[in-house]
Design a protein around this motif. Structure first.
Motif, PDB file in Angstrom:
ATOM      1  N   ALA A 161      92.982 -12.383 -13.185  1.00  0.00           N
ATOM      2  CA  ALA A 161      92.329 -12.317 -11.924  1.00  0.00           C
ATOM      3  C   ALA A 161      93.304 -14.072 -11.022  1.00  0.00           C
ATOM      4  CB  ALA A 161      91.379 -13.333 -12.130  1.00  0.00           C
ATOM      5  N   GLU A 179      96.227  -5.373 -14.438  1.00  0.00           N
ATOM      6  CA  GLU A 179      95.037  -5.398 -15.415  1.00  0.00           C
ATOM      7  C   GLU A 179      95.789  -3.955 -16.586  1.00  0.00           C
ATOM      8  OE1 GLU A 179      90.329  -4.332 -15.944  1.00  0.00           O
ATOM      9  OE2 GLU A 179      91.219  -4.480 -13.970  1.00  0.00           O
ATOM     10  N   PRO A 198      89.103 -10.031 -17.078  1.00  0.00           N
ATOM     11  CA  PRO A 198      89.376 -10.467 -16.415  1.00  0.00           C
ATOM     12  C   PRO A 198      89.349 -11.268 -14.983  1.00  0.00           C
ATOM     13  CG  PRO A 198      88.864  -8.250 -16.216  1.00  0.00           C
ATOM     14  CD  PRO A 198      87.970  -9.226 -16.565  1.00  0.00           C
ATOM     15  N   HIS A 199      88.548 -11.897 -14.915  1.00  0.00           N
ATOM     16  CA  HIS A 199      87.754 -12.933 -13.899  1.00  0.00           C
ATOM     17  C   HIS A 199      88.308 -14.108 -14.266  1.00  0.00           C
ATOM     18  CE1 HIS A 199      84.965  -9.501 -14.794  1.00  0.00           C
ATOM     19  NE2 HIS A 199      85.238  -8.719 -13.416  1.00  0.00           N
ATOM     20  N   GLY A 206      90.525 -17.167  -8.715  1.00  0.00           N
ATOM     21  CA  GLY A 206      90.337 -15.362  -8.835  1.00  0.00           C
ATOM     22  C   GLY A 206      90.857 -15.176  -7.338  1.00  0.00           C
ATOM     23  N   PHE A 211      88.601 -10.012  -8.987  1.00  0.00           N
ATOM     24  CA  PHE A 211      88.688 -10.168  -9.518  1.00  0.00           C
ATOM     25  C   PHE A 211      87.232 -12.502  -9.710  1.00  0.00           C
ATOM     26  CE2 PHE A 211      91.580  -7.816 -10.832  1.00  0.00           C
ATOM     27  CZ  PHE A 211      91.379  -6.445 -11.537  1.00  0.00           C
TER      28      PHE A 211
END
Length: 183
Positions: free
Chosen positions: A59, A65, A93-94, A99, A103
């Motif tokens: 993020a 990713e 992934p946040h 972020g 994200f």
């Protein structure tokens, strides 16, 4: 329907590998001593092993990713090569404040929320009553408690153990290996 199975939910950084801050490269990933043997012992005891990890570095734009998936695949294969088959790997992934782009959201998966655990419980037919969570900080414990996991432990191989952590934890151990010896 098959009988629900016990699982051990493991945080990644600070429990499985040394937490060197936003670990995203194979060269930076260092298994904590005794982790592989501890996971083998858990498998022998009949536990599923599920990794649940916040990865706000995605993020924050520190790594992609794709880089996370490459490292995760390497970790998974490294463990499998030593006889430890992971039953699930869940990540968030946040980050709602730090972020960027897609994200930067308020999600249900980022620990201390229980989303990753609840997904794993449903996907893998896990019995929370007989399951264990192992983390290195309060947010790990809070996620386990929120998901209904009865036994939530801290290990000293990651973040510093706080008073709040000690009060929430079912127990505190030096590392995953010493925890596994106790069960």
């Amino acid at each position: 329907m098959s009988k629900a199975k016990p699982a051990v939910f493991l945080d990644r950084d600070g429990v499985i590998n040394k937490d060197n801050g936003y670990v995203s490269q194979i060269d930076d990933f260092e298994f904590i001593e005794g982790v592989i043997e501890a996971c083998l012992a858990l498998k022998e005891k009949g536990y599923l092993i599920v990794v649940i990890t916040n990865q706000s570095g995605i993020a924050r734009g520190f790594f992609s990713e794709e880089q996370f998936h490459t490292l995760t695949e390497w970790m998974d294969w490294s463990m499998a090569d030593r006889g430890v088959d992971l039953d699930g790997i869940y990540y968030c992934p946040h980050h709602s404040e730090e972020g960027q782009g897609e994200f930067k959201i308020e999600c249900d998966c980022r620990k201390p929320k229980a989303g990753m655990l609840l997904n794993a419980i449903e996907d893998l037919n896990i019995d929370v009553e007989t399951s264990i969570l192992v983390g290195d900080k309060v947010s790990d414990l809070q996620a386990g408690i929120a998901a209904g996991v009865k036994s939530n432990y801290l290990v000293r191989t990651g973040k510093e153990i706080t008073e709040q952590g000690e009060s929430l934890a079912s127990g505190v151990f030096d590392d995953l290996a010493s925890l596994v010896k106790s069960i």
